[in-house]
Design an enzyme around this catalytic site. Structure first.
Site, PDB file in Angstrom:
ATOM      1  CE  LYS A 196      -0.254  22.475 -16.152  1.00  0.00           C
ATOM      2  NZ  LYS A 196       0.037  23.640 -16.962  1.00  0.00           N
ATOM      3  CG  HIS A 254      -6.857  21.170 -14.312  1.00  0.00           C
ATOM      4  ND1 HIS A 254      -6.943  20.323 -15.393  1.00  0.00           N
ATOM      5  CD2 HIS A 254      -7.298  22.378 -14.764  1.00  0.00           C
ATOM      6  CE1 HIS A 254      -7.414  20.990 -16.435  1.00  0.00           C
ATOM      7  NE2 HIS A 254      -7.635  22.237 -16.076  1.00  0.00           N
TER       8      HIS A 254
END
Ligand code: BG6
Length: 506
Positions: A196, A254
């Site tokens: 990302k 994450h």
């Protein structure tokens, strides 16, 4: 190791073949193929490029292409047809079972053939889009077939994706198995959060801006909140999720990416070893919990039926393939302390959950209050604190919250915000998040991938929590679907005189 660019345009990756094990699955058509199309569109794929799909179904090259064509268009209706046609022409297929040596023999035979038609040469990137329990066997077969042996002028690399084990011993065993066949430099362990833009940008905010670093420590920061909230429930993944839970699914991977990028020291050099070593050091500095600490500092919750927006969601226990008496957590909140000079005494509060009020991943840096109340009638406790909010998704940007004077003759203050939005500065190219990761693996830059010690370091922090939960005493807290999460998570911060930033806040 390829040089990493810190600015400017990048050049196409070197000629190579991508061999995808599990090529008829969802990951290939939903994420990998569209990402390859986007890379081609941006001129980042080599023109000498080929894909070999490997899966059990008995398909010809043409049937494979046709299936990909349909599935990719279904998953990404806006895909550019020219890009997709360019890619499909370079797709080939080998059918076989992953535990059969013959399959690897067939791949070995196909590689030079494809390399000569598509010019993709001897560089090969193997992508294991398979179930995690097949990683070891596929890699061992690749080794036995001589497929991962590198030459002076060509490379062989393997991409694997989470889950990397389900606890510390299984993660260590997986690393050991992989490293028996491959060198660490050949292994690219994906955590898709690192694909990302906004996650990668945490390093740029911190280390390309001189104004932040002097404040980025215990002297100025009161605490840090890291949130990954989702509105979706468990959907169709009950069979996997019920044996996994929110802690394993989101925290050592994450959430810890965000945590380590925010907490790490500036690396001595901006390369894979420099950055990954600093991330590992953060995990080493985390204060491990005993059973009592876990019960006090970690909250586990599960959603009950409720409305997320205007959509009704059944309770987790009513989801398909979930045990109707399941005690698996769909929410977890925890407090971590980092015992080093920078962070001693600064709590990091992490939370993640499904079926929450709003989809939002962000990092809140909460600064300390101004040291005393200069303004009459505005005691310092009442001034809202300063926050820097790194917005990861779906909002992408940075929000600064500070105090300003309300216009008028009297001095009254109020909290105001200043916002940087990605969309205001950069035109957004279609981006799935796997583009960067595939490209970086092709150019051999492992900075955005997990090293073996990063994985084990993360499980080392999480293992005492798993052990304590197994031993018992950690009650499951319930929350309504569509809410902010369980009250017990609010109490975790309230005990320290703090509050979560509300998911509902702008
Ligand atoms: C996956 C988890 O790794 O990440 C899912 O298995 C989760 O349960 C997903 O929904 C979240 O990713 P993202 O990119 O939607 O924040």
């Amino acid at each position: 190791m390829a040089e990493t660019e810190t600015s400017g345009a990048s050049s196409p990756a070197p000629p190579c073949t991508l061999v995808i094990f599990g090529a008829t699955g969802d990951l290939t058509s939903r994420l990998l193929m569209p990402s390859l199309c986007h890379l081609h569109h941006s001129g980042l794929l080599p023109k000498d490029f080929a894909v070999i799909g490997v899966a059990r179904s008995d398909l010809s090259d043409d049937a494979f292409r046709q299936r990909l064509d349909e599935n990719v268009r279904k998953a990404s209706p806006k895909i550019d047809s020219d890009d997709l046609q360019w890619l499909l022409k370079r797709c080939h297929y080998v059918s076989g079972s992953f535990d059969d040596a013959k399959t690897y023999g067939a791949v070995a035979a196909r590689l030079p053939e494809v390399a000569s038609t598509d010019g993709s040469g001897d560089n090969v990137l193997f992508y294991l889009a398979t179930a995690a329990n097949e990683f070891t066997s596929v890699v061992q077969h690749l080794g036995k077939a001589g497929l991962v042996k590198e030459g002076e002028d060509y490379w062989r690399r393997v991409i694997v994706e989470k889950p990397f084990g389900r606890d510390l011993p299984s993660a260590q065993a997986l690393n050991r198995d992989l490293l028996q066949v491959l060198t660490e430099n050949q292994i690219f362990r994906i955590d898709h959060y690192l694909g990302k833009e906004t996650v990668q940008n945490i390093m740029v905010y911190r280390f390309a801006n001189g104004m932040l670093e002097p404040l980025w420590n215990r002297h100025h920061i009161d605490h840090i909140q890291i949130t990954a909230a989702e509105t979706l429930g468990v959907e169709r993944r009950g069979a996997f999720y019920d044996g996994t839970g929110a802690l394993r699914d989101m925290v050592p991977n994450h959430l810890f990416q965000l945590f380590t990028l925010v907490a790490m020291e500036p690396p001595v050099c901006f390369d894979a070893e420099g950055v990954r070593s600093e991330k590992s050091k953060v995990l080493q500095a985390v204060n491990f919990y005993d059973h009592k600490d876990v019960l006090k500092n970690v909250v586990r919750g599960q959603y009950r039926a409720g409305n997320v927006g205007d959509k009704h969601l059944d309770a987790y226990r009513a989801a398909p393939n979930v045990d109707p008496h399941s005690t698996t957590e769909t929410y977890v909140a925890l407090k971590l302390m980092v015992d080093n000079w920078r962070w001693a005494g600064v709590p990091f509060y992490l939370r993640t959950g499904k079926a929450l009020h709003r989809r939002r991943s962000e990092v809140v840096i909460r600064f300390k209050h101004a040291p005393f109340a200069l303004f009459r009638d505005t005691p310092v406790e009442r001034l809202p604190p300063n926050d820097m909010i790194l917005q990861i998704q779906p909002e992408e940007g940075v929000l600064l919250r500070f105090n300003a004077k309300v216009p008028g003759p009297a001095i009254h203050t109020t909290g105001v915000g200043m916002r940087f939005s990605y969309g205001d500065y950069f035109s957004s190219e279609p981006n799935i998040g796997y583009e960067t990761l595939l490209y970086e693996a092709m150019i051999g830059d492992a900075m955005l991938f997990q090293r073996a010690d990063n994985i084990e370091g993360a499980w080392r922090v999480v293992q005492p929590i798993l052990d304590a939960w197994k031993k018992g005493g950690a009650d499951l807290a319930y929350y309504e679907a569509g809410s902010e999460g369980p009250e017990e998570a609010d109490e975790l911060l309230a005990r320290d005189g703090r509050k979560w930033r509300r998911l509902a806040s702008p």
